[in-house]
Write a protein that holds these residues in place. Sequence first.
Motif, PDB file in Angstrom:
ATOM      1  N   ALA A  18     -59.377 -56.831 100.167  1.00  0.00           N
ATOM      2  CA  ALA A  18     -59.959 -55.733  99.391  1.00  0.00           C
ATOM      3  C   ALA A  18     -59.368 -55.788  97.986  1.00  0.00           C
ATOM      4  O   ALA A  18     -58.144 -55.876  97.826  1.00  0.00           O
ATOM      5  N   VAL A  19     -60.225 -55.743  96.988  1.00  0.00           N
ATOM      6  CA  VAL A  19     -59.796 -55.887  95.596  1.00  0.00           C
ATOM      7  C   VAL A  19     -60.514 -54.845  94.751  1.00  0.00           C
ATOM      8  O   VAL A  19     -61.695 -54.560  94.971  1.00  0.00           O
ATOM      9  N   GLU A  20     -59.793 -54.271  93.781  1.00  0.00           N
ATOM     10  CA  GLU A  20     -60.445 -53.362  92.833  1.00  0.00           C
ATOM     11  C   GLU A  20     -61.377 -54.167  91.938  1.00  0.00           C
ATOM     12  O   GLU A  20     -61.098 -55.312  91.615  1.00  0.00           O
ATOM     13  N   ARG A  21     -62.452 -53.548  91.540  1.00  0.00           N
ATOM     14  CA  ARG A  21     -63.452 -54.234  90.721  1.00  0.00           C
ATOM     15  C   ARG A  21     -62.832 -54.829  89.451  1.00  0.00           C
ATOM     16  O   ARG A  21     -63.159 -55.937  89.048  1.00  0.00           O
ATOM     17  N   GLN A  41     -69.098 -61.544  99.287  1.00  0.00           N
ATOM     18  CA  GLN A  41     -68.412 -60.322  98.872  1.00  0.00           C
ATOM     19  C   GLN A  41     -69.322 -59.140  99.124  1.00  0.00           C
ATOM     20  O   GLN A  41     -70.543 -59.258  99.051  1.00  0.00           O
ATOM     21  N   GLY A  43     -69.544 -54.604  98.769  1.00  0.00           N
ATOM     22  CA  GLY A  43     -68.969 -53.386  98.224  1.00  0.00           C
ATOM     23  C   GLY A  43     -69.555 -53.028  96.888  1.00  0.00           C
ATOM     24  O   GLY A  43     -70.026 -53.865  96.139  1.00  0.00           O
ATOM     25  N   GLY A  46     -65.552 -48.926  93.199  1.00  0.00           N
ATOM     26  CA  GLY A  46     -64.247 -49.418  92.786  1.00  0.00           C
ATOM     27  C   GLY A  46     -63.685 -50.538  93.640  1.00  0.00           C
ATOM     28  O   GLY A  46     -62.940 -51.374  93.167  1.00  0.00           O
ATOM     29  N   GLN A  47     -64.002 -50.573  94.943  1.00  0.00           N
ATOM     30  CA  GLN A  47     -63.426 -51.568  95.844  1.00  0.00           C
ATOM     31  C   GLN A  47     -64.472 -52.620  96.230  1.00  0.00           C
ATOM     32  O   GLN A  47     -65.594 -52.299  96.578  1.00  0.00           O
ATOM     33  N   ILE A  48     -64.045 -53.858  96.198  1.00  0.00           N
ATOM     34  CA  ILE A  48     -64.870 -54.981  96.623  1.00  0.00           C
ATOM     35  C   ILE A  48     -64.141 -55.662  97.777  1.00  0.00           C
ATOM     36  O   ILE A  48     -62.925 -55.876  97.711  1.00  0.00           O
ATOM     37  N   ARG A  49     -64.869 -55.984  98.821  1.00  0.00           N
ATOM     38  CA  ARG A  49     -64.291 -56.732  99.941  1.00  0.00           C
ATOM     39  C   ARG A  49     -64.683 -58.186  99.784  1.00  0.00           C
ATOM     40  O   ARG A  49     -65.872 -58.518  99.721  1.00  0.00           O
ATOM     41  N   ASP A  76     -50.108 -56.380  93.876  1.00  0.00           N
ATOM     42  CA  ASP A  76     -49.714 -55.031  94.285  1.00  0.00           C
ATOM     43  C   ASP A  76     -48.722 -54.420  93.299  1.00  0.00           C
ATOM     44  O   ASP A  76     -48.789 -53.232  92.995  1.00  0.00           O
ATOM     45  N   ARG A  79     -50.567 -53.299  90.233  1.00  0.00           N
ATOM     46  CA  ARG A  79     -51.303 -52.072  90.558  1.00  0.00           C
ATOM     47  C   ARG A  79     -50.364 -50.870  90.554  1.00  0.00           C
ATOM     48  O   ARG A  79     -50.676 -49.817  89.993  1.00  0.00           O
TER      49      ARG A  79
END
Length: 174
Positions: A18-21, A41, A43, A46-49, A76, A79
Amino acid sequence: MMQTGKTPFVSFDYKEAAVERERLSQALDGYACLGWELDRQEGAGGQIRLFLRRDRHILNKAELTRLERQFEACLDAIRALEASVSQRATMAALAVGLAGTVFLAGATFAVTAAPPAVWLCAVLAAPGFLGWGGAYPVYRRVRTLRARQVEPLIEGKRDEIEAVCKKGVRMRSE
């Protein structure tokens, strides 16, 4: 009809991340350096899988997995550092606003006392209104100072990600 001899069978490991856009490009580049390729991908918002795959029999798999953990830890950390800018500023503004509220509560109790203490009400109301009015400037100031403080740390983590990716590419080419 089955074709033989043209394409060898490749067995894959699969991973979901899971990654923020706003970090999508960085994550895709980093995972590619570590041998992962994007399968698909999903999502919105804000979140992309990310659904990734990598050859199960890739050389130096254990070292690449270690580098992958280091890469994810750096993401991380970035972030968390970016979030700390707003968190500290919010806490400082809330503290100033709460102090202002305490002073205004004291002013209210002073004016509603049995013999009203108007002078005490005026004395306590001044810092109370300053606390309420000063919360946003405190927020902006603390946010600016914290952003300056964490920027070198974030750049250090980006440099660490770059080193991890370079090492991953070297490991895959050996």
